[in-house]
Design an enzyme around this catalytic site. Structure first.
Site, short mmCIF file in Angstrom:
data_model
loop_
_atom_site.label_atom_id
_atom_site.label_comp_id
_atom_site.label_asym_id
_atom_site.label_seq_id
_atom_site.Cartn_x
_atom_site.Cartn_y
_atom_site.Cartn_z
N MET A 96 0.84 -1.22 0.00
CA MET A 96 0.00 0.00 0.00
C MET A 96 0.87 1.26 0.00
SD MET A 96 -2.73 -1.41 2.82
CE MET A 96 -1.46 -2.13 3.88
N GLN A 130 -10.86 3.18 -0.24
CA GLN A 130 -10.58 4.50 0.33
C GLN A 130 -11.43 5.56 -0.35
OE1 GLN A 130 -6.38 4.88 -0.40
NE2 GLN A 130 -5.78 3.97 1.55
N THR A 160 1.86 1.76 5.85
CA THR A 160 1.25 2.93 5.22
C THR A 160 0.69 3.80 6.32
OG1 THR A 160 -0.67 3.68 3.93
CG2 THR A 160 -0.79 1.49 4.86
N CYS A 173 3.26 10.17 4.49
CA CYS A 173 2.87 9.18 3.50
C CYS A 173 4.15 8.44 3.16
CB CYS A 173 2.25 9.82 2.27
SG CYS A 173 1.92 8.64 0.94
#
Length: 230
Positions: free
Chosen positions: A10, A52, A83, A196
């Protein structure tokens, strides 16, 4: 040495950085031919990204909890969700297994507090920047969190999903991020969280005077510490 459990994919671009950082950390500590004991379940990110976008977080819980159980069954002694964004469901995933989950925001807050950073800028997906699940973990440890304005948040988010998760690193996008960072610094940010796990592909401290906290490296280091010291 304990076995580190990873929920990856991810994206797989950032998961490769986890694998590398964890093994480098173990080698640095133990030397010789040592490498990390890792049990990994890598999901199909297309499924997660679609959920998401539709905000079907409960289905992501189902997918990641199943993956977490598989990792535990494979012998993992701890669990990392590789993630930042999917830490939105970290508590639910953690409750599906008996091994401890090492939370990426908690590990990051520990590093910020070690360096006495009290006001930080946060870059990440729109979910991470705009929702409370991540910021509240930092605020609980006395850290004030600043985020970019609405236009900038969309820019940061779009670059992540349209470029970085595809492995694309563009000079123009790097400049866009640097301008966002400059604005956060002007607002009082003492450091910037790369919230991120793909952002470190784009920027590092060589291109900005503001201290950066790479959550992939921080999370990986916390896993190494657990594996070697408990």
């Amino acid at each position: 040495m304990k076995t580190i459990g990873l929920l990856g994919g991810m994206s797989w671009e950032s998961t490769t950085n986890y694998y590398k950082a964890i093994n480098e950390g173990v080698k640095s500590e133990l030397g010789g031919f040592h490498s990390a004991k890792i049990a990994m379940y890598s999901v199909d990110f297309a499924e997660i990204a679609a959920l998401q976008n539709s905000e079907d977080w409960q289905q992501t819980v189902t997918i990641l909890s199943k993956a977490a159980k598989a990792v535990e069954s494979a012998g993992a002694d701890c669990l990392l969700i590789c993630t930042n964004t999917m830490h939105k469901v970290a508590n639910d995933v953690a409750s599906s297994v008996s091994i401890p989950l090492i939370h990426i925001a908690d590990a990051t807050a520990d590093e910020l507090n070690k360096d006495d950073r009290r006001i930080v800028g946060l870059l990440g997906t729109a979910f991470t920047m705009e929702q409370r699940f991540y910021k509240e973990r930092l605020e609980a440890q006395g850290i004030k969190v600043l985020v970019p304005n609405g236009v900038q948040r969309k820019l940061v988010h779009d670059i992540i999903y349209r470029e970085l998760v595809q492995g694309e690193v563009k000079i123009n996008s790097r400049q866009d991020y640097l301008e966002v960072i400059a604005d956060l610094k002007e607002q009082g940010a003492e450091a910037i969280i790369l919230g991120c796990t793909e952002i470190a592909m784009l920027i590092n401290e060589e291109v900005t005077p503001v201290p950066l906290y790479d959550t992939t490296k921080i999370h990986s280091a916390a896993a190494v510490k657990f594996a070697l010291n408990g």
